[in-house]
Scaffold this active site. Structure first.
Site: not given
Length: 276
Positions: A134, A147
């Site tokens: 990401s 996360y």
């Protein structure tokens, strides 16, 4: 010419589902794994081979991969590690057990499956291991500490593995999407409700007016958000090119953040990120 095979995890929706369709349309034999049995059954009804793989369940990792290898005669050309979830909340409010749980699913399970696949790829003399990271693997945003930390850890582990695999025929690749249409926000709500006692937090008002609105209100797509199939073009290059890149950016914010990360001093970058 033998049909190439790929195992993709997290295929119930979003990037995984779009990738399964895109690679199947490109002629690959796709094993579209899901965490839930019901999702596997749905994908089988759509013509996919769909083993159940839950990164938090070691037995399912072993049995799911065994199902794939039994079907292919013991080979696998590519692995796309993709399934993950978020646990939204300020770092000071995230219990350590919540971090243990998210690392089990977003990091440790990926490592376990990857280690199981490497001997297969060594034996056959080729392979691609693609990790869906990401933009949050190299910059951070508020409320996403759990996360963020799994993706930062994934980037470090993957970069190390790529260097170590230089003396093998196995390519190790990162894909780093920014905002992509998926169910990750909705799917994070149960984890938020399980772990975050937001009303007891010194940030209760920030939760009430900020994070909770983002989680529970449908505000439409984020700025620069792309459909999940935007990842498929990069994934195909990663698994089909004779010389795949070490990392692939997806979406404008990923390119922009990579540039800012390289050029801005930390204090100024923090100021920019704190306003997103």
């Amino acid at each position: 010419m033998t049909q190439k095979s790929i195992l993709i995890t997290g295929c119930s929706s979003g990037i995984g589902y779009a990738s399964a369709i895109g690679l199947r349309n490109a002629g690959w034999r796709v094993f579209a794994a899901c965490r839930k049995t019901a999702d596997c059954e749905r994908l089988r009804s759509e013509g996919f081979e769909s083993p159940r793989i839950d990164y938090s369940d070691t037995a399912s990792i072993a049995s799911g991969l065994a199902e794939v290898l039994n079907a292919t005669g013991g080979t696998l050309d590519a692995l796309f590690n993709n399934g993950a979830f978020g646990t939204p909340g300020a770092v000071e409010d995230v219990p350590t057990d919540a971090l243990r749980a998210i690392f089990e699913a977003n990091f440790f399970g990926w490592h376990e499956l990857t280690r199981a696949v490497i001997p297969v790829m060594r034996a056959q003399g080729h392979g691609r291991i693609v990790q869906c990271s990401s933009v949050l693997g190299f910059v951070t945003l508020r409320w996403r500490g759990a996360y963020n930390s799994t993706k930062f850890a994934l980037e470090g582990l993957t970069d190390t593995l790529r260097i170590e695999m230089r003396d093998t025929p196995i390519h190790v690749i990162l894909i780093e999407p920014g905002p992509v249409t998926s169910k990750i926000r909705a799917n994070s709500i149960p984890h938020f409700e399980r772990w975050i006692d937001w009303e007891a937090s010194p940030r209760a008002e920030q939760y009430r007016t900020g994070l909770r609105k983002r989680l529970y209100e449908d505000r439409g797509p984020d700025m620069f958000e792309l459909p999940a199939d935007a990842v498929v073009k990069k994934l195909r290059h990663a698994v089909e090119s004779p010389r795949p890149r070490p990392r692939y950016f997806v979406t404008t914010p990923t390119y922009a953040m990579a540039m800012l990360r390289r050029t801005l001093p930390t204090r100024l970058l923090d100021w920019v990120l704190s306003r997103i």
